[in-house]
Design a protein around this motif. Structure first.
Motif, PDB file in Angstrom:
ATOM      1  N   ILE A   1       0.839  -1.195   0.000  1.00 20.47           N
ATOM      2  CA  ILE A   1       0.000   0.000   0.000  1.00 20.47           C
ATOM      3  C   ILE A   1       0.876   1.247   0.000  1.00 20.47           C
ATOM      4  O   ILE A   1       0.611   2.221  -0.726  1.00 20.47           O
ATOM      5  N   VAL A   2       1.941   1.231   0.802  1.00 19.45           N
ATOM      6  CA  VAL A   2       2.886   2.355   0.799  1.00 19.45           C
ATOM      7  C   VAL A   2       3.533   2.488  -0.575  1.00 19.45           C
ATOM      8  O   VAL A   2       3.652   3.589  -1.126  1.00 19.45           O
ATOM      9  N   PHE A   3       3.951   1.355  -1.156  1.00 20.73           N
ATOM     10  CA  PHE A   3       4.569   1.384  -2.478  1.00 20.73           C
ATOM     11  C   PHE A   3       3.592   1.875  -3.544  1.00 20.73           C
ATOM     12  O   PHE A   3       3.989   2.555  -4.490  1.00 20.73           O
ATOM     13  N   CYS A   4       2.314   1.516  -3.380  1.00 26.72           N
ATOM     14  CA  CYS A   4       1.298   1.988  -4.336  1.00 26.72           C
ATOM     15  C   CYS A   4       1.209   3.513  -4.312  1.00 26.72           C
ATOM     16  O   CYS A   4       1.079   4.155  -5.365  1.00 26.72           O
ATOM     17  N   GLY A   5       1.269   4.088  -3.106  1.00 24.53           N
ATOM     18  CA  GLY A   5       1.264   5.541  -3.007  1.00 24.53           C
ATOM     19  C   GLY A   5       2.458   6.155  -3.706  1.00 24.53           C
ATOM     20  O   GLY A   5       2.338   7.168  -4.416  1.00 24.53           O
ATOM     21  N   MET A   6       3.637   5.542  -3.541  1.00 25.72           N
ATOM     22  CA  MET A   6       4.835   6.049  -4.203  1.00 25.72           C
ATOM     23  C   MET A   6       4.715   5.917  -5.715  1.00 25.72           C
ATOM     24  O   MET A   6       5.121   6.808  -6.476  1.00 25.72           O
ATOM     25  N   THR A   7       4.143   4.807  -6.161  1.00 25.84           N
ATOM     26  CA  THR A   7       3.964   4.597  -7.598  1.00 25.84           C
ATOM     27  C   THR A   7       3.013   5.629  -8.188  1.00 25.84           C
ATOM     28  O   THR A   7       3.260   6.187  -9.263  1.00 25.84           O
ATOM     29  N   LEU A   8       1.909   5.892  -7.479  1.00 28.31           N
ATOM     30  CA  LEU A   8       0.950   6.885  -7.978  1.00 28.31           C
ATOM     31  C   LEU A   8       1.570   8.278  -8.033  1.00 28.31           C
ATOM     32  O   LEU A   8       1.311   9.046  -8.973  1.00 28.31           O
ATOM     33  N   LEU A   9       2.392   8.621  -7.030  1.00 25.36           N
ATOM     34  CA  LEU A   9       3.068   9.918  -7.055  1.00 25.36           C
ATOM     35  C   LEU A   9       4.004  10.018  -8.255  1.00 25.36           C
ATOM     36  O   LEU A   9       4.053  11.058  -8.935  1.00 25.36           O
ATOM     37  N   ALA A  10       4.747   8.942  -8.539  1.00 26.13           N
ATOM     38  CA  ALA A  10       5.640   8.942  -9.698  1.00 26.13           C
ATOM     39  C   ALA A  10       4.839   9.054 -10.989  1.00 26.13           C
ATOM     40  O   ALA A  10       5.226   9.785 -11.927  1.00 26.13           O
ATOM     41  N   PHE A  11       3.706   8.342 -11.054  1.00 29.97           N
ATOM     42  CA  PHE A  11       2.864   8.395 -12.258  1.00 29.97           C
ATOM     43  C   PHE A  11       2.267   9.787 -12.449  1.00 29.97           C
ATOM     44  O   PHE A  11       2.249  10.321 -13.565  1.00 29.97           O
ATOM     45  N   LEU A  12       1.796  10.398 -11.361  1.00 29.70           N
ATOM     46  CA  LEU A  12       1.242  11.745 -11.450  1.00 29.70           C
ATOM     47  C   LEU A  12       2.315  12.756 -11.849  1.00 29.70           C
ATOM     48  O   LEU A  12       2.031  13.692 -12.614  1.00 29.70           O
ATOM     49  N   ALA A  13       3.531  12.573 -11.342  1.00 28.33           N
ATOM     50  CA  ALA A  13       4.630  13.467 -11.735  1.00 28.33           C
ATOM     51  C   ALA A  13       4.910  13.338 -13.226  1.00 28.33           C
ATOM     52  O   ALA A  13       5.157  14.340 -13.918  1.00 28.33           O
ATOM     53  N   MET A  14       4.854  12.107 -13.724  1.00 28.82           N
ATOM     54  CA  MET A  14       5.058  11.899 -15.153  1.00 28.82           C
ATOM     55  C   MET A  14       3.946  12.551 -15.974  1.00 28.82           C
ATOM     56  O   MET A  14       4.204  13.221 -16.987  1.00 28.82           O
ATOM     57  N   LEU A  15       2.693  12.421 -15.508  1.00 31.52           N
ATOM     58  CA  LEU A  15       1.580  13.034 -16.219  1.00 31.52           C
ATOM     59  C   LEU A  15       1.694  14.563 -16.205  1.00 31.52           C
ATOM     60  O   LEU A  15       1.410  15.225 -17.212  1.00 31.52           O
ATOM     61  N   LEU A  16       2.099  15.109 -15.057  1.00 28.14           N
ATOM     62  CA  LEU A  16       2.258  16.550 -14.960  1.00 28.14           C
ATOM     63  C   LEU A  16       3.336  17.033 -15.921  1.00 28.14           C
ATOM     64  O   LEU A  16       3.177  18.071 -16.589  1.00 28.14           O
ATOM     65  N   ALA A  17       4.438  16.300 -15.988  1.00 23.18           N
ATOM     66  CA  ALA A  17       5.507  16.678 -16.916  1.00 23.18           C
ATOM     67  C   ALA A  17       5.029  16.605 -18.362  1.00 23.18           C
ATOM     68  O   ALA A  17       5.327  17.506 -19.170  1.00 23.18           O
ATOM     69  N   LEU A  18       4.259  15.575 -18.693  1.00 21.64           N
ATOM     70  CA  LEU A  18       3.739  15.455 -20.057  1.00 21.64           C
ATOM     71  C   LEU A  18       2.752  16.595 -20.360  1.00 21.64           C
ATOM     72  O   LEU A  18       2.716  17.109 -21.475  1.00 21.64           O
ATOM     73  N   GLY A  19       1.937  16.960 -19.354  1.00 19.44           N
ATOM     74  CA  GLY A  19       0.960  18.022 -19.571  1.00 19.44           C
ATOM     75  C   GLY A  19       1.607  19.383 -19.730  1.00 19.44           C
ATOM     76  O   GLY A  19       1.147  20.214 -20.525  1.00 19.44           O
ATOM     77  N   VAL A  20       2.677  19.629 -18.980  1.00 11.61           N
ATOM     78  CA  VAL A  20       3.324  20.941 -19.024  1.00 11.61           C
ATOM     79  C   VAL A  20       4.298  21.045 -20.190  1.00 11.61           C
ATOM     80  O   VAL A  20       4.350  22.067 -20.879  1.00 11.61           O
ATOM     81  N   LEU A  21       5.063  19.975 -20.426  1.00 12.20           N
ATOM     82  CA  LEU A  21       6.087  20.020 -21.465  1.00 12.20           C
ATOM     83  C   LEU A  21       5.581  19.579 -22.821  1.00 12.20           C
ATOM     84  O   LEU A  21       6.229  19.834 -23.844  1.00 12.20           O
ATOM     85  N   GLY A  22       4.431  18.878 -22.846  1.00 15.86           N
ATOM     86  CA  GLY A  22       3.933  18.342 -24.109  1.00 15.86           C
ATOM     87  C   GLY A  22       3.398  19.407 -25.036  1.00 15.86           C
ATOM     88  O   GLY A  22       3.135  20.520 -24.670  1.00 15.86           O
TER      89      GLY A  22
END
Length: 351
Positions: free
Chosen positions: A330-351
């Motif tokens: 569950i802790v790892f899932c939270g870390m994974t979601l944060l990494a995924f959201l960071a990737m989405l944010l980067a794609l949204g801003v830089l894309g």
């Protein structure tokens, strides 16, 4: 999205998932016999070529297009009904049996994941579930005139409260006046926002990376477009959750060499498929009026319970150790979601 479009997404998801599923081998009693496979030229010994897998019987009619469409959807659907009950009640057994070779009976984890993601986003589009930033409209001239007229009175009241607090003799009186002063300052700030309106949203963030700064500026100017890009990226790159999650699961069983990365990938992909389907069910319950007092606890309780049962069945983990690993996951899932959201944010801003 209309109901027709949502249906189209459902069919597309089933066809896409069915396209990567291996056929379980239906016989065609009406097929014409061919001595050689028409695809690779291998001598045939049954209904399917043992070299390339192409069926011995091929269609060559307009109705064959509709046959392929129906077969792609309903053949996949047949495997779904073999898979879903086990995914819900016995996810560990499903994971173990698929890893150990029972492939034709069940939907493969990747196919089920693709199908569930298509279905989830089709549902979100059908019910209009998307994020938007409220439009920053300028105040009317009348509102600005009223705010300008109220400003002197608000400032005078603030000055009076400050003077009264200075003259107060008890801590209780000072505390009460301090709260009123904070409220008066909030009122003045609100009036300032009306009288001195600025289009857009202020951002003074400078990173020193020109491309990122330009992306942040564009996001500030058109936040809804950025949110649309982020939501589109979530749909397109949802598969990235699998490689992001597998290393965390591997860490929990790194000293157990009998479990390979493939095994962990099957576990993660089936688990993500279940979570997507759970979101679909809970969303549908919300749209038909089921109370959030029911949906919210279900969303909190079901995922860890499902992970626990899957760990127990797939890896044969003992109850206490399975509980500890569930907490870690569950802790790892939270870390994974944060990494995924960071990737989405980067794609949204830089894309």
């Amino acid at each position: 999205m209309t109901g027709i479009e949502a249906t189209g997404e459902f069919v597309t998801g089933a066809l896409m998932a069915g396209a990567i599923e291996r056929t379980s081998g239906e016989r065609h009693e009406h097929s014409e016999a061919h001595a050689l496979c028409l695809n690779c030229g291998t001598a045939l010994v049954g209904d399917y070529c043992h070299r390339c897998g192409q069926p011995e019987h091929i269609h060559r009619s307009l109705s064959a297009i509709w046959h392929d469409l129906a077969h792609g959807v309903f053949h996949f659907e047949g495997q779904v009904w073999n898979t879903l009950p086990m995914l819900v009640w016995r996810p560990g057994d499903l994971t173990r049996r698929f890893i150990h070779g029972e492939r034709a009976r069940f939907v493969s984890p990747m196919a089920l994941f693709l199908f569930s993601v298509f279905l989830m986003f089709a549902l979100f589009s059908a019910i209009g579930a998307h994020f938007e930033v409220p439009e920053n409209k300028p105040p009317t001239e009348a509102a600005q005139a009223i705010a300008r007229a109220q400003m002197p009175r608000a400032k005078a009241e603030l000055a009076r409260l400050i003077a009264a607090r200075a003259a107060a003799t008890t801590p209780e009186a000072k505390e009460a006046l301090t709260q009123k002063i904070e409220k008066a300052r909030e009122d003045i700030n609100g009036l300032n926002e009306i009288t001195v309106w600025k289009p857009g949203r202020d951002t003074n963030l400078k990173t020193g990376w020109p491309r990122l700064d330009a992306g942040l500026r564009h996001a500030n100017e058109n936040p809804n477009l950025t949110l649309y890009k982020i939501q589109s990226s979530a749909y397109k790159y949802s598969w990235a959750l699998i490689p992001l999650s597998v290393p965390f699961l591997w860490l929990l069983y790194a000293w157990r060499p009998q479990y390979k990365l493939y095994d962990h990938a099957v576990f993660v992909t089936y688990s993500l498929s279940f979570m997507s389907l759970m979101v679909i069910v809970l969303t549908l319950l919300g749209t038909v009026g089921v109370s959030s007092n029911v949906i919210a606890p279900a969303a909190m309780i079901i995922p860890p319970l499902h992970i626990y049962r899957q760990l127990r069945g797939a890896y044969g983990t003992r109850p206490f150790r399975a509980i500890l690993r569930t907490i870690a996951l569950i802790v790892f899932c939270g870390m994974t979601l944060l990494a995924f959201l960071a990737m989405l944010l980067a794609l949204g801003v830089l894309g």
